[in-house]
Design a protein around this motif. Sequence first.
Motif, PDB file in Angstrom:
ATOM      1  N   ASP A 207    -102.724 -10.505 -15.755  1.00  0.00           N
ATOM      2  CA  ASP A 207    -101.793 -11.399 -16.449  1.00  0.00           C
ATOM      3  C   ASP A 207    -100.973 -12.255 -15.500  1.00  0.00           C
ATOM      4  OD1 ASP A 207    -102.705 -10.489 -18.848  1.00  0.00           O
ATOM      5  OD2 ASP A 207    -101.009  -9.156 -19.260  1.00  0.00           O
ATOM      6  N   THR A 212     -96.690 -16.161 -17.882  1.00  0.00           N
ATOM      7  CA  THR A 212     -95.793 -16.725 -18.885  1.00  0.00           C
ATOM      8  C   THR A 212     -94.680 -15.737 -19.233  1.00  0.00           C
ATOM      9  OG1 THR A 212     -97.063 -15.860 -20.753  1.00  0.00           O
ATOM     10  CG2 THR A 212     -97.736 -18.007 -19.866  1.00  0.00           C
ATOM     11  N   ILE A 213     -93.615 -16.242 -19.789  1.00  0.00           N
ATOM     12  CA  ILE A 213     -92.510 -15.373 -20.211  1.00  0.00           C
ATOM     13  C   ILE A 213     -92.962 -14.448 -21.339  1.00  0.00           C
ATOM     14  CG2 ILE A 213     -90.203 -15.318 -21.237  1.00  0.00           C
ATOM     15  CD1 ILE A 213     -90.232 -16.188 -18.334  1.00  0.00           C
ATOM     16  N   LYS A 214     -93.818 -14.958 -22.235  1.00  0.00           N
ATOM     17  CA  LYS A 214     -94.296 -14.141 -23.351  1.00  0.00           C
ATOM     18  C   LYS A 214     -95.122 -12.949 -22.850  1.00  0.00           C
ATOM     19  CE  LYS A 214     -96.838 -14.256 -27.730  1.00  0.00           C
ATOM     20  NZ  LYS A 214     -97.504 -12.971 -27.434  1.00  0.00           N
ATOM     21  N   SER A 215     -96.086 -13.222 -21.949  1.00  0.00           N
ATOM     22  CA  SER A 215     -96.914 -12.119 -21.444  1.00  0.00           C
ATOM     23  C   SER A 215     -96.061 -11.120 -20.662  1.00  0.00           C
ATOM     24  CB  SER A 215     -98.038 -12.657 -20.557  1.00  0.00           C
ATOM     25  OG  SER A 215     -97.531 -13.233 -19.365  1.00  0.00           O
ATOM     26  N   ASN A 217     -92.782 -10.375 -21.147  1.00  0.00           N
ATOM     27  CA  ASN A 217     -92.003  -9.551 -22.078  1.00  0.00           C
ATOM     28  C   ASN A 217     -92.891  -8.574 -22.844  1.00  0.00           C
ATOM     29  OD1 ASN A 217     -89.518 -10.677 -21.401  1.00  0.00           O
ATOM     30  ND2 ASN A 217     -89.688 -12.311 -22.923  1.00  0.00           N
ATOM     31  N   ASP A 218     -94.088  -9.030 -23.228  1.00  0.00           N
ATOM     32  CA  ASP A 218     -95.016  -8.131 -23.928  1.00  0.00           C
ATOM     33  C   ASP A 218     -95.409  -6.955 -23.034  1.00  0.00           C
ATOM     34  OD1 ASP A 218     -94.950  -9.718 -26.162  1.00  0.00           O
ATOM     35  OD2 ASP A 218     -96.856 -10.736 -25.769  1.00  0.00           O
ATOM     36  N   THR A 315     -85.247  -8.424 -21.810  1.00  0.00           N
ATOM     37  CA  THR A 315     -86.146  -7.574 -22.599  1.00  0.00           C
ATOM     38  C   THR A 315     -86.236  -6.175 -22.001  1.00  0.00           C
ATOM     39  OG1 THR A 315     -87.450  -9.488 -23.302  1.00  0.00           O
ATOM     40  CG2 THR A 315     -88.514  -7.329 -23.433  1.00  0.00           C
TER      41      THR A 315
END
Length: 414
Positions: A207, A212-215, A217-218, A315
Amino acid sequence: LLATMGERERHHVEIKDTPITYERPLFTKEMKKTHTLLSPQMSPIHFRFVEAALRYSGFNVVVLPDTDFKAVDEGLKYVNNDACYPSILVVGQVIKALKSGLYDPQNTSCLITQTGGGCRATNYVGFLRKALKESGFGQVPVIPLSVQRFEKHPGMDLDMKTLNGALQALLYGDVLMRVLYRVRPYEAIKGSANALYESLTEKIIKDLKDPTIKSFNDNIRLIIKQFDELETVDVVKPKVGLVGEILVKFHPTANNSVVNIIEDNGCEAVMPDLVDFFLYCSYNNVAKREYLGGSLGKALGSRAAIGIIEAYRKTMRTELEKSVRFHPPARIEHLAEITKDVVQIGNQTGEGWFLTGEMLELIEEGVENIICMQPFACLPNHITGKGVIKKLREENKDVNITAIDYDPGASEVN
């Protein structure tokens, strides 16, 4: 020194005034395509992600092995034993790698961080250039990475994507270290914690190609959730906090694999986050402005840096607070506040007041056993580490603090 000078005078020894000069080969944009960048190890959990992030940005980075006692012997050939242990270890790692024949010296550079403070990390670059010249590798560029940008190398162009990936890499390391050390001593199935760590590591490294910020945080949610649910046994083990000089604290060779020793002896190791050190460095500029008439621009820039790091950690904090087994790290402002009554915030050389703050944070969390680690004769740590232990014991009767000095020979006995 006076005795030596006197002896020279008595024996009429003529001293030749020969200046020591070192060329500083630049790391050019063309070299980025062809050169392997050797980076000394500091923290295996963190640096495997940093290595991946930099590789995805086009830098052929190789982080050197995490446990390598032969590197110490190599370092002692080129760095005086009076210099602190980390400098010997770092120089030894690089020289040993170049002598191994695995890397072409004509297409190899050294990548190293530099703090710019009154401590060993500022001297690494000078030690390394001296060692490279004396070992026949004077053509190898040394690229220091520092916030102050003491040197500019055209090929070391770090864009926002690279910086984003590097920061995510360090934070991934912090979260994984926190949950792994918390769960591993209690795992119901031997090896299950390490297996989970390795599987998550593989996913994170993939990843980081597109950080990315989304990946991010996930992945943080996934890490905390899976370690929170890992099967454990219902026992209570003594917690042992680990603080000290940054390289000795995180490098398994430098600290004789202290985490393994703690776990093998039936305890749980508690290691504060690596990113907290960068927050400490940033907060120092804020403190300098408040107490020492420091630059307003640097103070504002540092506050912005703290804000960015904490935004990334939002997060992580939320999920750690919601979890059953874990707790979030303290904010740097809180560490400064609880430290002020023990040691002044003006102590900013090396780990400075931050070392005291980490011990106080551990005590707040209920960790009653602490190992304070430093290189042998580390001057800052004698003040803000060993120097505060008596006061911490006086104010916290049940706290057991042991200071250990690490060096190339005697620390295993200690």
